[in-house]
Design a protein around this motif. Structure first.
Motif, PDB file in Angstrom:
ATOM      1  N   ALA A   1       0.822  -1.217   0.000  1.00 18.35           N
ATOM      2  CA  ALA A   1       0.000   0.000   0.000  1.00 18.35           C
ATOM      3  C   ALA A   1       0.852   1.262   0.000  1.00 18.35           C
ATOM      4  N   PHE A   2       2.005   1.202   0.676  1.00 24.26           N
ATOM      5  CA  PHE A   2       2.864   2.386   0.780  1.00 24.26           C
ATOM      6  C   PHE A   2       4.156   2.197  -0.020  1.00 24.26           C
ATOM      7  N   GLY A   3       4.088   1.372  -1.037  1.00 26.74           N
ATOM      8  CA  GLY A   3       5.268   1.153  -1.888  1.00 26.74           C
ATOM      9  C   GLY A   3       5.729   2.412  -2.571  1.00 26.74           C
TER      10      GLY A   3
ATOM     11  N   CYS B   1       4.910   1.043  12.438  1.00 24.83           N
ATOM     12  CA  CYS B   1       5.932   1.007  11.384  1.00 24.83           C
ATOM     13  C   CYS B   1       6.609   2.365  11.208  1.00 24.83           C
ATOM     14  N   VAL B   2       5.873   3.446  11.441  1.00 24.42           N
ATOM     15  CA  VAL B   2       6.489   4.772  11.383  1.00 24.42           C
ATOM     16  C   VAL B   2       7.405   4.961  12.598  1.00 24.42           C
TER      17      VAL B   2
ATOM     18  N   HIS C   1      10.249   1.804   9.760  1.00 21.12           N
ATOM     19  CA  HIS C   1      10.008   0.918   8.620  1.00 21.12           C
ATOM     20  C   HIS C   1       9.276   1.696   7.523  1.00 21.12           C
ATOM     21  N   LEU C   2       8.407   2.626   7.952  1.00 19.43           N
ATOM     22  CA  LEU C   2       7.760   3.564   7.045  1.00 19.43           C
ATOM     23  C   LEU C   2       8.264   4.962   7.350  1.00 19.43           C
ATOM     24  N   ARG C   3       8.219   5.824   6.369  1.00 17.71           N
ATOM     25  CA  ARG C   3       8.733   7.185   6.520  1.00 17.71           C
ATOM     26  C   ARG C   3       7.617   8.204   6.348  1.00 17.71           C
ATOM     27  N   ALA C   4       7.710   9.279   7.107  1.00 14.53           N
ATOM     28  CA  ALA C   4       6.782  10.402   6.995  1.00 14.53           C
ATOM     29  C   ALA C   4       7.504  11.646   7.483  1.00 14.53           C
TER      30      ALA C   4
ATOM     31  N   THR D   1      -1.169  13.043   5.582  1.00 18.26           N
ATOM     32  CA  THR D   1       0.298  13.004   5.554  1.00 18.26           C
ATOM     33  C   THR D   1       0.774  11.924   4.584  1.00 18.26           C
ATOM     34  N   THR D   2       1.769  12.253   3.792  1.00 21.44           N
ATOM     35  CA  THR D   2       2.329  11.294   2.848  1.00 21.44           C
ATOM     36  C   THR D   2       3.252  10.328   3.595  1.00 21.44           C
TER      37      THR D   2
END
Length: 242
Positions: free
Chosen positions: A188-190, A220-221, A225-228, A238-239
């Motif tokens: 989903a956030f690829g 994950c943020v 693991h995920l970035r914002a 927010t992206t």
């Protein structure tokens, strides 16, 4: 007091060990040590104390003020910190040192590069009055081979502080997504995607609720693991990306 500066550390199973402050102590695993002194609470105590569960160290770390809790929170979120402990060491200053006999720093953190960092937590308006203590501690850390930091909380941007505080509620392992859910989140956030849209897409991909997946996304943020962009308020628009 002693003739030269001394470092005391309470290592597990070894009791309190001492070394001259000019010894090469950078390799000693201080991050595994127990507090060098006891922590006390009593009715009417002005400072708020407690225990912070560190997702980095996987254990509770004591704090004696809300500002110390904030320092622990930011250390726990930092990608360069791999371990943190509270008050594991004490510096005994040389005999004759004016207005100072000893000092117990608030925290010790181990960095991913292998360096150690001693952290003192002080309100910004108390730094000037602690100049002697800060100077002595900085000099001793330089001799030992540790970094030294004063955490005042004033350097943290308001938006970053609020975002990290929110994300810290999802730092626990119970929010860690299972492999199938993580795959759906990664898909989903690829590419950079608004938070709400990505969470909805991931929920559909793993047959879960959006609310449940959002908790996993926040985890994950927190773990990076995920970035914002956390320098601005975190919202559903927010992206977020891998």
């Amino acid at each position: 007091m002693t003739e030269t500066a001394v470092v005391l550390v309470r290592l597990p199973g070894a009791g309190v060990a001492s070394w001259p402050a000019d010894s090469p102590l950078a390799g000693i695993p201080v991050e595994t040590a127990e507090p060098i002194r006891q922590f006390y609470s009593w009715p009417g105590k002005r400072n708020y104390d407690g225990r912070w569960w560190s997702s980095t160290s996987g254990r509770h770390v004591v704090f004696e003020s809300l500002l110390e809790r904030d320092a622990l929170m930011m250390a726990d979120f930092s990608t360069e910190v791999v371990a943190v402990c509270a008050q594991p060491l004490a510096f005994l200053w040389p005999r004759g040192t004016a207005h100072a006999a000893h000092h117990v720093p608030d925290f010790f953190v181990r960095l991913s590069c292998g360096d150690g960092r001693v952290v003192d937590v002080k309100h910004v308006d108390a730094v000037a009055g602690a100049r002697l203590q800060i100077a002595l501690t900085a000099a001793a850390c330089a001799e030992v081979g540790w970094q030294y930091e004063i955490f005042t909380g004033s350097d943290c941007a308001p938006a970053l502080d609020r975002n990290v505080r929110w994300l810290s509620g999802y730092r626990h392992d119970r929010y860690r997504p299972q492999r199938s859910v993580l795959r759906a989140i990664d898909e989903a956030f690829g590419c950079p995607t608004p938070l709400r849209e990505g969470a909805s897409r991931a929920a559909a991909g793993c047959a879960s609720s959006v609310g449940t997946v959002l908790g996993h996304v926040y985890h994950c943020v927190w773990t990076h693991h995920l970035r914002a962009d956390l320098s601005v308020p975190l919202t559903m628009t927010t992206t977020v990306s891998r």
